[in-house]
Each structure stands twice: as structure tokens, then as C-alpha cells.
Design an enzyme around this catalytic site. Structure first.
Site, PDB file in Angstrom:
ATOM      1  N   GLU A   1     -61.846 -23.838  37.048  1.00 35.09           N
ATOM      2  CA  GLU A   1     -60.784 -25.017  35.993  1.00 35.09           C
ATOM      3  C   GLU A   1     -59.339 -23.369  35.472  1.00 35.09           C
ATOM      4  OE1 GLU A   1     -59.952 -28.321  35.225  1.00 35.09           O
ATOM      5  OE2 GLU A   1     -59.714 -29.191  37.539  1.00 35.09           O
TER       6      GLU A   1
ATOM      7  N   ASP B 219     -38.783 -18.371  49.294  1.00 36.93           N
ATOM      8  CA  ASP B 219     -40.110 -18.785  49.851  1.00 36.93           C
ATOM      9  C   ASP B 219     -39.942 -17.425  51.277  1.00 36.93           C
ATOM     10  OD1 ASP B 219     -41.847 -20.007  52.147  1.00 36.93           O
ATOM     11  OD2 ASP B 219     -41.091 -21.888  51.419  1.00 36.93           O
TER      12      ASP B 219
ATOM     13  N   LYS C 107     -49.950 -15.981  57.512  1.00 33.48           N
ATOM     14  CA  LYS C 107     -48.818 -15.984  58.615  1.00 33.48           C
ATOM     15  C   LYS C 107     -49.111 -14.634  58.525  1.00 33.48           C
ATOM     16  CE  LYS C 107     -46.206 -20.295  57.341  1.00 33.48           C
ATOM     17  NZ  LYS C 107     -46.586 -20.558  56.149  1.00 33.48           N
TER      18      LYS C 107
ATOM     19  N   THR D 233     -47.100 -18.363  51.209  1.00 28.27           N
ATOM     20  CA  THR D 233     -48.367 -18.549  52.274  1.00 28.27           C
ATOM     21  C   THR D 233     -49.120 -17.052  52.299  1.00 28.27           C
ATOM     22  OG1 THR D 233     -47.873 -18.282  54.361  1.00 28.27           O
ATOM     23  CG2 THR D 233     -47.919 -20.979  52.796  1.00 28.27           C
TER      24      THR D 233
HETATM   25  N1  DSN Z   1     -46.347 -23.897  58.612  1.00 28.42           N
HETATM   26  C1  DSN Z   1     -44.674 -23.391  58.485  1.00 28.42           C
HETATM   27  C2  DSN Z   1     -44.805 -23.032  59.570  1.00 28.42           C
HETATM   28  O1  DSN Z   1     -45.197 -23.284  61.103  1.00 28.42           O
HETATM   29  O2  DSN Z   1     -43.498 -22.153  59.607  1.00 28.42           O
HETATM   30  C3  DSN Z   1     -44.138 -24.805  58.286  1.00 28.42           C
HETATM   31  O3  DSN Z   1     -44.731 -25.913  57.322  1.00 28.42           O
END
Ligand code: DSN
Length: 419
Positions: free
Chosen positions: A58, A202, A231, A228
Site C-alpha cells: 500500500e 477512456d 485489450k 485497461t
Molecule cells: N470489458 C469491456 C468491453 O468488453 O468492452 C466492457 O466493460
């Protein structure tokens, strides 16, 4: 999984090992067309399986609440430095556990409950956390969603500006989960400046394309960028915040102690590995090939009479409206999965159907491009999708079984990374 790790797991827990083997087999013999999924490198998986998972840390590098973080500090600092370098950002936070927590951190950093937020509505291609009603972001904040034009399927910035001027949101989101066209970050930034709102981009879906130069960057336009890492960026399941230096401490405090406890250090290390991979020249080739494959898939589907939201794609994904084909998104996705083509059901803009069985499916090329498939393979896949959708309408399981064998044969020619 690597043979040595599989042996250890099989000796210790055969039941779980068999399930992991089954998932390996499923991924190897099917083709993943879900635009938010990918296949990571053996190095990313090695970092995820390391002893770093044992540690609590932390805080941030140099300011921890636990001892024994000398090495973790260097790992997190390396991940931060690589993120800043790759995206040209003044500040990076690599601790958000995934995309939704990363987006919540933006609210925690800049908004008070009840403040107004504008984001692309979920059925129009936005994300739950951009203020949609079933998410706390739509319950704890005053949500003013914008949409896409009915005639083009694309966001109209004049409409966004008019809504923003009327509603004076404190936060505007751009980006989402089912946007097949290039996002005009500069245009959104101009609107945000005009109404004195924070602009958050985003780019979870686009991060790899941005890193590889296959999509414009929001850095320099948005106040904060969330993404994220699993992806198109092809890292572990995790997330990052990128921002201007002036917002660094607000963003860091929002993540910890605002929303999270200890970071997942094994994930941080795997993010660092993925960021290094994304900085290599071959990653740029990969990013451009993702787009070339998506365009080829879109063209081949359009030739077969499929209706594509916005008419095609500029990036890695396609949104297919199946209304005219006489099947729902759910029926099509399930049938295609039985044929070995893994997609997801997805709402289309102005969808009259319910989210669990909407009118469309969403397709993407990041995972198949990682395996090495090219434009010619996309024409083959379009043919299978066509046959699969017809089979779904007439409940023709024989055709789906035949397709499954053909898909498995092609998949076999393009092994998963590290297998
Ligand atoms: N995981 C994202 C997507 O599949 O685009 C949605 O939260």
C-alpha cells in the site's frame, strides 16, 4: 500454460489443472473475435505467475506502509516510466485494478456526489462507468448522456457541445466500448474547455492502437486518460491512469487511499513487460495490422449484406446490426460460439431490444491478429459468420458442427503465443 507450471499444478491440484488445460484447449481451437480480449506473451504470463503476488505494498514507490518493498518500488517505478514514455504522458498511475476502478478514480479525483457528468450512453457505445444508470456513476452523479446520430451512427460534436453548454457538466467522458470510428479528442477538448469541464478519455479499447500509432492520441488533449492494459495493449488484466502533472496528486490520492488498498504487484510487473513490448517496432506493425484486418472483415461482411453500424470501421472493432438477418444478437453469438467463433452480443444505437438479447454482435481483430491471421483469413471468417448466422436462424446444428471443424483447422495453423 508453460509445461513446468502445468506439471506443478497437475501434481498439486489435478481437478483445477484439468480445467486450466480445458481453457487452453478452448482458446487454441477457437478464434476469439471479442474486441476487448487478446492473447498475451509468455513473458507477461511469467510476470503474472511470479512471487510478486505475495507482497503487500500500500502506498507508492518510496512511500509505503509496509517494509520489504525495495524491489517492488523499482518495479512500479519502471512500469510508471515505461507508461509515461510510451504515451508521452507527464504522469502515470499503474495501480488501478481494472477499467471500472480506474474510471471511478477519475470521479474521486475531480467530482463531488451530485455533480453532472456527460458520457456516451451505453447503447450508443459508451461504458457503464461513464454515468450509465445501473452503475453507481449514474446513481451518485447527475448523468447527462450524449448519443450518436441516427443517420450516421457516429457522435456529432455539435450535439455534444449544445448539451454541454446547457448542462454544464463537471466531467465529460470520450471513448467507450463499441465505437468503430476515430475519436476526435481535440474536438472534445475544445468543448470541455468551453464549459470548464474536466475531459477524461477512456481509451481502454484503443491503447494498443495509440501506442502503435494506428489511432490519434488523447494525450495533450484530455486532462486524464484511463485505460485497461489487457485489450489492444496486450498486457495483463489491469489498468492505468495517465494525466497532466498538475493532476498527479489528485489522481494518486483517488486510487490510494481513495478507492483501493494494496496494488497487485505481479500485475504491475506484467504491465511493465507489456509496455516494453508495446514500445518495440513490431508492435506498431501489429497495431496497424489489427486495423487492416478489421477493415477487411468489415468489407467482407458488407459484401455479404451485413449492416455495420456507421458503415464500417476505422479501428479494431465492428458493430453488426443483425435485425435484417432475422436473428437476435444473443442467438447469433451463441450459434457462432458453437461454431468456434467467439463474439459478444451487443446493443446497437437506438436498440429496441433488451441488453441481454440485443440486436447486434460486436467483433474485433486484436486476438486473431496476435495469432498471425491476415486480411485473406478475414474473408474466410466473414463467410463462416454468414453461414453461422443463417444456421442460427434455421437452427441448423449440422452446419455449426461443420464450421467448428473448419475453424479449428485454421486456428491450429495459428498457435497461441508461447504454445
Ligand atoms: N470489458 C469491456 C468491453 O468488453 O468492452 C466492457 O466493460
Amino acid at each position: 500454460m508453460p509445461a513446468a507450471a502445468a506439471d506443478v499444478l497437475a501434481a498439486e491440484d489435478p481437478e483445477l489443472a484439468a480445467l486450466v488445460r480445458a481453457e487452453d484447449e478452448r482458446q487454441a481451437t477457437e478464434l476469439c473475435l471479442i474486441p476487448s480480449e487478446n492473447h498475451v506473451s509468455p513473458a507477461v504470463r511469467a510476470a503474472l505467475g511470479s512471487r510478486l503476488t505475495d507482497k503487500y505494498s500500500e502506498g507508492y514507490p518510496g512511500k509505503r506502509y509496509y517494509e520489504g518493498n525495495e524491489v517492488i518500488d523499482r518495479i512500479e517505478a519502471l512500469a510508471i516510466a515505461r507508461a509515461r514514455e510510451l504515451f508521452g504522458a507527464e504522469h502515470a498511475n499503474v495501480q488501478p485494478l481494472s477499467g471500472a476502478p480506474a474510471n471511478l478514480a477519475v470521479y474521486a479525483a475531480f467530482l463531488e456526489p451530485g455533480d453532472a457528468v456527460m458520457g456516451l450512453g451505453l447503447p450508443a457505445g459508451g461504458h457503464l462507468t461513464h454515468g450509465w444508470g445501473v452503475s453507481v456513476t449514474g446513481r451518485w452523479f447527475r448523468s447527462v448522456p450524449y448519443g450518436v446520430r441516427r443517420d450516421t451512427g457516429v457522435v456529432d460534436l455539435d450535439e455534444v457541445r449544445a448539451l454541454a453548454v446547457r448542462e454544464r457538466p463537471k466531467l465529460i467522458w470520450c471513448g467507450g466500448t463499441a465505437i468503430p470510428r476515430t475519436i476526435d479528442f481535440a474536438g472534445f477538448a475544445e468543448i470541455a474547455r468551453e464549459v470548464d469541464a474536466v475531459l477524461a478519455a477512456d481509451v481502454a479499447h484503443l491503447a494498443g492502437l495509440i501506442a502503435g500509432g494506428a489511432h490519434p492520441t488523447p494525450v495533450g488533449h484530455a486532462d486524464v486518460v484511463t485505460t485497461t492494459t489487457h485489450k489492444t495493449l496486450r498486457g495483463p488484466r489491469g489498468a492505468m491512469l495517465l494525466g497532466r502533472a498538475e493532476h498527479a496528486s489528485a489522481l494518486d490520492r483517488a486510487v490510494f487511499p481513495g478507492l483501493q488498498g494494496g496494488p497487485h504487484d505481479h500485475t504491475t510487473a506484467a504491465i511493465a513487460v507489456a509496455l516494453r513490448e508495446a514500445a518495440q517496432p513490431d508492435f506498431s506493425a501489429y497495431a496497424h495490422q489489427i486495423v487492416a484486418n478489421a477493415r477487411a472483415l468489415g468489407d467482407a461482411l458488407a459484401e455479404r449484406g451485413f449492416e455495420l453500424v456507421s458503415g464500417g470501421t476505422d479501428n479494431h472493432l465492428l458493430l453488426v446490426d443483425l435485425t435484417a438477418r432475422g436473428v437476435t444478437g444473443g442467438q447469433a453469438a451463441e450459434a457462432l460460439a458453437r461454431a468456434g467463433l467467439v463474439t459478444n452480443r451487443n446493443a446497437i444505437p437506438f436498440d429496441p431490444r433488451k441488453p441481454l438479447d440485443p440486436s447486434g454482435i460486436r467483433l474485433g481483430t486484436p486476438a486473431v491478429t496476435t495469432r498471425g491471421l491476415r486480411e485473406a483469413d478475414m474473408a474466410t471468417i466473414a463467410g463462416w459468420i454468414d453461414a453461422g448466422v443463417v444456421a442460427a436462424r434455421v437452427a441448423d446444428e449440422g452446419t455449426l458442427a461443420r464450421l467448428r471443424a473448419e475453424v479449428a483447422e485454421l486456428a491450429g495453423a495459428y498457435p497461441l503465443p508461447g504454445s
